[in-house]
Scaffold this motif. Sequence first.
Motif, short mmCIF file in Angstrom:
data_model
loop_
_atom_site.label_atom_id
_atom_site.label_comp_id
_atom_site.label_asym_id
_atom_site.label_seq_id
_atom_site.Cartn_x
_atom_site.Cartn_y
_atom_site.Cartn_z
N PHE A 46 -41.34 16.50 3.13
CA PHE A 46 -42.55 16.20 3.89
C PHE A 46 -42.20 15.55 5.23
O PHE A 46 -42.75 15.91 6.28
CB PHE A 46 -43.47 15.29 3.08
N LEU A 47 -41.28 14.60 5.21
CA LEU A 47 -40.89 13.93 6.45
C LEU A 47 -40.19 14.88 7.41
O LEU A 47 -40.39 14.80 8.62
CB LEU A 47 -39.99 12.72 6.14
N LEU A 48 -39.40 15.80 6.87
CA LEU A 48 -38.74 16.81 7.70
C LEU A 48 -39.78 17.72 8.35
O LEU A 48 -39.69 18.03 9.55
CB LEU A 48 -37.76 17.63 6.86
N GLY A 49 -40.78 18.13 7.59
CA GLY A 49 -41.84 18.96 8.13
C GLY A 49 -42.71 18.23 9.13
O GLY A 49 -43.23 18.82 10.08
N TRP A 50 -42.87 16.92 8.95
CA TRP A 50 -43.67 16.12 9.86
C TRP A 50 -42.94 15.90 11.18
O TRP A 50 -43.54 15.89 12.25
CB TRP A 50 -44.00 14.79 9.19
N ALA A 51 -41.63 15.76 11.11
CA ALA A 51 -40.84 15.47 12.31
C ALA A 51 -40.60 16.71 13.16
O ALA A 51 -40.54 16.61 14.39
CB ALA A 51 -39.50 14.84 11.91
N PHE A 52 -40.45 17.86 12.54
CA PHE A 52 -40.12 19.08 13.27
C PHE A 52 -41.19 20.13 13.00
O PHE A 52 -41.46 20.47 11.85
CB PHE A 52 -38.75 19.62 12.84
N ASP A 53 -41.78 20.66 14.07
CA ASP A 53 -42.88 21.62 13.93
C ASP A 53 -42.45 22.91 13.25
O ASP A 53 -43.23 23.54 12.56
CB ASP A 53 -43.48 21.95 15.30
N GLU A 54 -41.19 23.33 13.43
CA GLU A 54 -40.75 24.59 12.84
C GLU A 54 -40.60 24.50 11.32
O GLU A 54 -40.47 25.52 10.64
CB GLU A 54 -39.45 25.09 13.47
#
Length: 50
Positions: free
Chosen positions: A19-27
């Motif tokens: 979730f944090l990875l998806g929140w930090a990077f739009d791709e």
Amino acid sequence: METVVVAFDVVSGIGLCMFLLGWAFDEFESLGIAGLVLMIGGFLVSAMIG
């Protein structure tokens, strides 16, 4: 039974990282949504079991 609760806590932790990875990077937005589902599901199952 304790091992099952720990396993779902690990799943929740992996979901949180996704979730944090998806929140930090739009791709990685779809990965973040899947991580949110994993995180919530893992917390709910570990709360019901433990």
